[in-house]
Design an enzyme around this catalytic site. Structure first.
Site, short mmCIF file in Angstrom:
data_model
loop_
_atom_site.label_atom_id
_atom_site.label_comp_id
_atom_site.label_asym_id
_atom_site.label_seq_id
_atom_site.Cartn_x
_atom_site.Cartn_y
_atom_site.Cartn_z
CB CYS A 98 -0.19 4.27 3.88
SG CYS A 98 1.37 3.39 4.36
CG LEU A 99 -3.86 0.28 1.45
CD1 LEU A 99 -4.89 -0.29 0.27
CD2 LEU A 99 -4.34 -0.01 2.86
#
Length: 326
Positions: A91-92
């Site tokens: 998750c970025l």
């Protein structure tokens, strides 16, 4: 591969261009699409220096959507590293978990630099993030050199160019740190927004306050005489609040009916209805009676007019008959 895809597609054009730009590996990163799938890339990145990942080379996948570069790619690490979970989409703000923060100007090179710069940061419970100890991460960094990808056949020992004293990684590290700070700021903004939303939900009192208690008590107090008056009122078949019925001669009132009657009389003496129930004016019936009287009058007029026509018809018939006999 060029014969397999539509070269007029914006995504295919962009990916073919990026594949040509990233064809040769560098000291810090390398990425190329699979031979049979232009939308799945395998990459290798070197751990940032002066960190727990120093000396490690990490391998992963980048899965690109057909709408690329308008939509972000999904990034998956395949080498155990202690920062990102293996085989799970990380998750970025540059990955598919945050399409609202993706910019079409970013590229696969940008994603690789972001991963390098983002590795030393804290996971803070993000999706696909890990917070291993520095000792565990250093051990995994040494072990990462032995990793070999079964899908693309890439070995981490020969995936990147060797670091030399003449190499100048500061420019790449500077870009990575700047991009990591930008992505980290966006991640903190989204995290703070979620924390504020959850904090706002948790800040709602679970127990009734003094104002709520007094309000509920007032409602209960107002409903009690209303229920008593409803029981004391006769069933008239008309909806809506009814005035309390007069006591029936020869039948004693119950205590509840007596309290309702006293409550109603007290409200009438004060010139208003009891505070516990709203004031409703009686439904006016004059407009209805007037309309009914008007209907009756109209019927009478029409009847008289019809009778006049009938009599005139009869009169004319007799007059014609008299003239004929003459």
């Amino acid at each position: 591969m060029e014969n397999k895809y539509n070269l007029k597609s914006p995504a295919v054009k962009r990916l073919m261009k990026e594949a040509a730009e990233l064809r040769d590996p560098t000291e810090h990163y390398h990425a190329q699409p699979l031979e049979d799938n232009l939308f799945e890339w395998h990459f290798s990145v070197r751990g940032p220096p002066d960190s727990d990942f120093d000396g490690g080379v990490y391998h992963g996948r980048i899965v690109l959507p057909p709408e690329y570069p308008m939509k972000p790619p999904s990034i998956i690490l395949l080498t155990p590293n202690g920062r990102f979970e293996v085989g799970k989409k990380i998750c970025l703000s540059i990955s598919g978990h945050h399409p609202e923060t993706w910019q079409p100007s970013w590229s696969i090179r940008t994603a690789l630099i972001a991963i390098i710069g983002f590795m030393p940061t804290k996971g803070e419970g993000a999706i696909g993030s890990l917070d291993y100890t520095p000792e565990e991460r250093k051990a995994l960094a040494k072990k990462s050199q032995d990793f070999c990808c079964e899908a693309c056949g890439c070995s981490m020992r020969s995936a990147l160019l060797a670091l030399t004293p003449n190499s100048n990684p500061s420019a790449e590290d500077h870009k990575a740190k700047e991009l990591a700070q930008q992505i980290n700021f966006k991640e903190e903004s989204s995290s703070s927004r979620q924390a504020s939303e959850s904090g706002g939900a948790e800040s709602e009192p679970s127990t009734p306050t003094q104002e709520d208690t007094s309000t509920s008590a007032g409602q209960e107090a107002s409903e009690e005489p209303r229920a008593e008056q409803a029981e004391a009122s006769p069933a008239t078949g008309i909806d809506g609040p009814q005035p309390p019925a007069a006591p029936i001669v020869g039948r004693p009132l119950s205590p509840r009916q007596r309290r309702a009657q006293q409550h109603s009389q007290q409200g009438q003496r004060d010139g208003r209805e009891p505070a516990s129930r709203p004031v409703f004016a009686p439904t006016p019936r004059q407009p209805q009676d007037g309309s009914r009287a008007g209907s009756v009058a109209l019927i009478v007029v029409l009847t008289l007019a019809l009778a006049a026509l009938i009599f005139r018809r009869i009169y004319l018939a007799h007059e014609y008959k008299f003239d004929y006999e003459l």
